[in-house]
Design a protein around this motif. Structure first.
Motif, short mmCIF file in Angstrom:
data_model
loop_
_atom_site.label_atom_id
_atom_site.label_comp_id
_atom_site.label_asym_id
_atom_site.label_seq_id
_atom_site.Cartn_x
_atom_site.Cartn_y
_atom_site.Cartn_z
N GLN A 88 0.79 -1.23 0.00
CA GLN A 88 0.00 0.00 0.00
C GLN A 88 0.82 1.29 0.00
O GLN A 88 0.40 2.29 -0.57
CB GLN A 88 -0.92 0.03 1.22
CG GLN A 88 -1.94 -1.08 1.26
CD GLN A 88 -2.71 -1.09 2.57
OE1 GLN A 88 -2.63 -0.16 3.38
NE2 GLN A 88 -3.45 -2.15 2.81
N VAL A 89 1.99 1.27 0.65
CA VAL A 89 2.72 2.51 0.88
C VAL A 89 4.07 2.56 0.15
O VAL A 89 4.44 3.62 -0.36
CB VAL A 89 2.95 2.71 2.40
CG1 VAL A 89 3.77 3.95 2.68
CG2 VAL A 89 1.62 2.78 3.14
N VAL A 90 4.77 1.45 0.08
CA VAL A 90 6.11 1.45 -0.52
C VAL A 90 5.97 1.55 -2.05
O VAL A 90 5.31 0.72 -2.67
CB VAL A 90 6.91 0.18 -0.13
CG1 VAL A 90 8.27 0.19 -0.79
CG2 VAL A 90 7.04 0.09 1.38
N GLU A 91 6.57 2.58 -2.62
CA GLU A 91 6.53 2.77 -4.07
C GLU A 91 7.24 1.61 -4.77
O GLU A 91 8.25 1.10 -4.27
CB GLU A 91 7.22 4.07 -4.45
CG GLU A 91 6.56 5.33 -3.92
CD GLU A 91 7.38 6.55 -4.25
OE1 GLU A 91 7.36 6.96 -5.43
OE2 GLU A 91 8.04 7.07 -3.34
N ASN A 92 6.73 1.22 -5.94
CA ASN A 92 7.33 0.12 -6.69
C ASN A 92 8.80 0.37 -7.00
O ASN A 92 9.62 -0.55 -6.96
CB ASN A 92 6.56 -0.14 -7.99
CG ASN A 92 5.25 -0.83 -7.73
OD1 ASN A 92 5.08 -1.54 -6.74
ND2 ASN A 92 4.29 -0.62 -8.61
N CYS A 93 9.16 1.62 -7.28
CA CYS A 93 10.55 1.93 -7.61
C CYS A 93 11.48 1.79 -6.39
O CYS A 93 12.69 1.78 -6.53
CB CYS A 93 10.66 3.32 -8.22
SG CYS A 93 10.13 4.66 -7.13
N LYS A 94 10.92 1.68 -5.19
CA LYS A 94 11.74 1.51 -3.98
C LYS A 94 11.85 0.04 -3.55
O LYS A 94 12.67 -0.30 -2.71
CB LYS A 94 11.18 2.34 -2.83
CG LYS A 94 11.27 3.84 -3.08
CD LYS A 94 11.08 4.62 -1.82
CE LYS A 94 11.22 6.09 -2.05
NZ LYS A 94 12.56 6.55 -2.27
#
Length: 143
Positions: free
Chosen positions: A59-65
């Motif tokens: 939900q919170v962690v961006e895919n790029c991270k």
């Protein structure tokens, strides 16, 4: 003689297969054993003891991270390497990390009490991350 060699080989194979790592094995939590390169693989948040645990990784962690590398060096250096998919700007970061009495602090970026460490997977929790009584659980896997 051939029979004795076969018995010895069989014993060696049996003993070495028993030594294979146990997935639930616990390792000492020290700077030396924890040092390494990790990826964040799970992030869970629970607002209160009676609330449902939320999957913040999805939900919170961006895919790029999700492909970033967290590097914990034995000399106390800490770095985040924006690997794979780069988020807008270069997300590289460096600082220091500490480990004392099962409390890990990655330069304030992630910190908390180590709940478990099996030499490969590091799980720690931070309480009162956002509000009193909440719990944030981060899981990192060595690469």
């Amino acid at each position: 003689m051939k029979k004795n060699m076969l018995i010895i080989c069989a014993l060696v194979l049996l003993i070495s297969s028993c030594k294979k790592g146990n997935d639930n094995e616990q390792c000492d939590v020290t700077i030396a054993t924890v040092s390494g390169t990790y990826k964040l693989t799970a992030l869970k948040y629970k607002a209160t003891t009676s609330s449902q645990e939320e999957n913040w990784y999805q939900q919170v962690v961006e895919n790029c991270k999700k492909d970033d590398l967290y590097i914990l060096s034995a000399n106390g250096d800490f770095a985040i390497q924006d690997a794979g998919t780069v988020c807008g700007q270069n997300g590289d970061y460096s600082g220091a990390w500490t480990l004392q009495d099962n409390f890990i602090d990655m330069d304030g970026y992630y910190f908390g009490t180590v709940e478990s460490f099996d030499c490969n997977t590091l799980v720690f929790t931070q309480t009162e991350a956002l509000i009193p009584g909440d719990k944030l659980t981060a899981t990192f896997v060595k690469q």
